[in-house]
Scaffold this motif. Structure first.
Motif, PDB file in Angstrom:
ATOM      1  N   THR A 142       0.858  -1.180   0.000  1.00 47.73           N
ATOM      2  CA  THR A 142       0.000   0.000   0.000  1.00 47.73           C
ATOM      3  C   THR A 142       0.897   1.233   0.000  1.00 47.73           C
ATOM      4  O   THR A 142       2.109   1.127   0.235  1.00 47.73           O
ATOM      5  N   PRO A 143       0.343   2.433  -0.221  1.00 54.49           N
ATOM      6  CA  PRO A 143       1.196   3.625  -0.168  1.00 54.49           C
ATOM      7  C   PRO A 143       1.956   3.761   1.147  1.00 54.49           C
ATOM      8  O   PRO A 143       3.153   4.071   1.152  1.00 54.49           O
ATOM      9  N   ASN A 144       1.288   3.526   2.272  1.00 59.07           N
ATOM     10  CA  ASN A 144       1.993   3.662   3.543  1.00 59.07           C
ATOM     11  C   ASN A 144       3.051   2.585   3.724  1.00 59.07           C
ATOM     12  O   ASN A 144       4.115   2.833   4.291  1.00 59.07           O
ATOM     13  N   GLY A 145       2.762   1.378   3.261  1.00 60.75           N
ATOM     14  CA  GLY A 145       3.785   0.340   3.304  1.00 60.75           C
ATOM     15  C   GLY A 145       4.967   0.685   2.430  1.00 60.75           C
ATOM     16  O   GLY A 145       6.133   0.538   2.828  1.00 60.75           O
ATOM     17  N   HIS A 146       4.693   1.174   1.222  1.00 59.66           N
ATOM     18  CA  HIS A 146       5.775   1.479   0.291  1.00 59.66           C
ATOM     19  C   HIS A 146       6.669   2.616   0.784  1.00 59.66           C
ATOM     20  O   HIS A 146       7.856   2.655   0.435  1.00 59.66           O
ATOM     21  N   LYS A 147       6.135   3.529   1.579  1.00 62.66           N
ATOM     22  CA  LYS A 147       7.002   4.567   2.154  1.00 62.66           C
ATOM     23  C   LYS A 147       8.190   3.935   2.876  1.00 62.66           C
ATOM     24  O   LYS A 147       9.344   4.336   2.695  1.00 62.66           O
ATOM     25  N   VAL A 148       7.878   2.957   3.711  1.00 61.38           N
ATOM     26  CA  VAL A 148       8.920   2.328   4.526  1.00 61.38           C
ATOM     27  C   VAL A 148       9.806   1.441   3.667  1.00 61.38           C
ATOM     28  O   VAL A 148      11.038   1.418   3.848  1.00 61.38           O
ATOM     29  N   HIS A 149       9.224   0.718   2.717  1.00 68.55           N
ATOM     30  CA  HIS A 149      10.038  -0.103   1.819  1.00 68.55           C
ATOM     31  C   HIS A 149      11.053   0.767   1.073  1.00 68.55           C
ATOM     32  O   HIS A 149      12.236   0.417   0.958  1.00 68.55           O
ATOM     33  N   ILE A 150      10.590   1.906   0.555  1.00 68.92           N
ATOM     34  CA  ILE A 150      11.481   2.802  -0.185  1.00 68.92           C
ATOM     35  C   ILE A 150      12.572   3.352   0.722  1.00 68.92           C
ATOM     36  O   ILE A 150      13.750   3.384   0.353  1.00 68.92           O
ATOM     37  N   MET A 151      12.192   3.778   1.916  1.00 66.84           N
ATOM     38  CA  MET A 151      13.182   4.338   2.841  1.00 66.84           C
ATOM     39  C   MET A 151      14.262   3.315   3.168  1.00 66.84           C
ATOM     40  O   MET A 151      15.463   3.641   3.183  1.00 66.84           O
ATOM     41  N   LEU A 152      13.870   2.089   3.423  1.00 66.92           N
ATOM     42  CA  LEU A 152      14.859   1.056   3.738  1.00 66.92           C
ATOM     43  C   LEU A 152      15.776   0.790   2.553  1.00 66.92           C
ATOM     44  O   LEU A 152      16.990   0.610   2.721  1.00 66.92           O
TER      45      LEU A 152
END
Length: 230
Positions: free
Chosen positions: A9-19
């Motif tokens: 989801t968008p909120n999940g992808h925020k963290v995936h991208i940051m990592l």
């Protein structure tokens, strides 16, 4: 290795991208929100609001394990842990923080409602569709105006504000957006989308996600199951 409890989801992808941007080792634990995984006791133990994403860092503050929920807080935590994508200068730091809050308080909630009433609601309510589509367009206009005079959303450097906003704009069609009306934002969007770490981040769990077409998934996300006290 950081344990990530998430979904595509968008909120999940925020963290995936940051990592991915930070180069931190992590392991993804899928939380299928259409199947109700977000209500399992083991997930609620680290995310009491039954929302993804959440993380557990075995090497947290003072070397102790630390769990964290809320995507904006996780971005701040990872920025602090790595010293990346959040400036040290006071003015520049608050420039980033205000745009991060803009995403958390405006872009995410309002575009989420736009998705709901335009795509998922069982009854198309013209007032709601118009209200949230117009708000989406207004928010896009705010960002377009900002990016007419700034390379990135919070200033000269790529930051967690860009990472937070980008995933929400990937569903621009569902939000009733015509990119031709927002040329500065579209240029920014294309630049962010071309970053290798971003491309890797948005692929995390993407093959596992299924369209929300069955009654069980709708009940898990929008029905009475969502609103039970736990």
């Amino acid at each position: 290795m950081i344990e990530v409890y998430s979904w595509a989801t968008p909120n999940g992808h925020k963290v995936h991208i940051m990592l991915e941007e930070c180069g931190l080792p992590y392991r993804v634990n899928p939380v299928d929100i259409g199947a109700g995984d977000q209500f399992k006791p083991e997930f609620l133990a680290i995310s009491p609001n039954n929302k993804i994403p959440a993380i557990v860092d075995p090497d947290g503050p003072d070397g102790n394990p630390y769990s964290l929920f809320e995507s904006g807080a996780i971005l701040l935590y990872l920025a602090g842990k790595t010293g990346k994508f959040l400036p040290q200068g006071v003015t520049e730091r608050y420039d980033v923080l205000q745009w991060l809050m803009f995403q958390m308080g405006g872009v995410g909630p309002m575009l989420g409602q736009t998705h709901h009433f335009r795509i998922y609601a069982p009854e198309k309510i013209p007032y709601a569709v118009d209200r949230y589509t117009n708000e989406a367009r207004r928010l896009y206009g705010v960002m377009d105006k900002r990016l007419a005079k700034s390379k990135y959303i919070a200033g000269k450097e790529y930051s967690i504000a860009d990472i937070a906003i980008f995933p929400w704009l990937r569903s621009w069609k569902n939000q009733g957006i015509d990119w031709a009306e927002y040329p500065h934002l579209k240029g920014w969007f294309d630049e962010i989308a071309a970053r290798p770490a971003v491309q890797r981040g948005v692929q995390v769990l993407s093959e596992a996600r299924k369209p929300l077409v069955d009654d069980k998934a709708r009940e898990m996300l929008f029905g009475k199951q969502q609103y039970q006290r736990r």
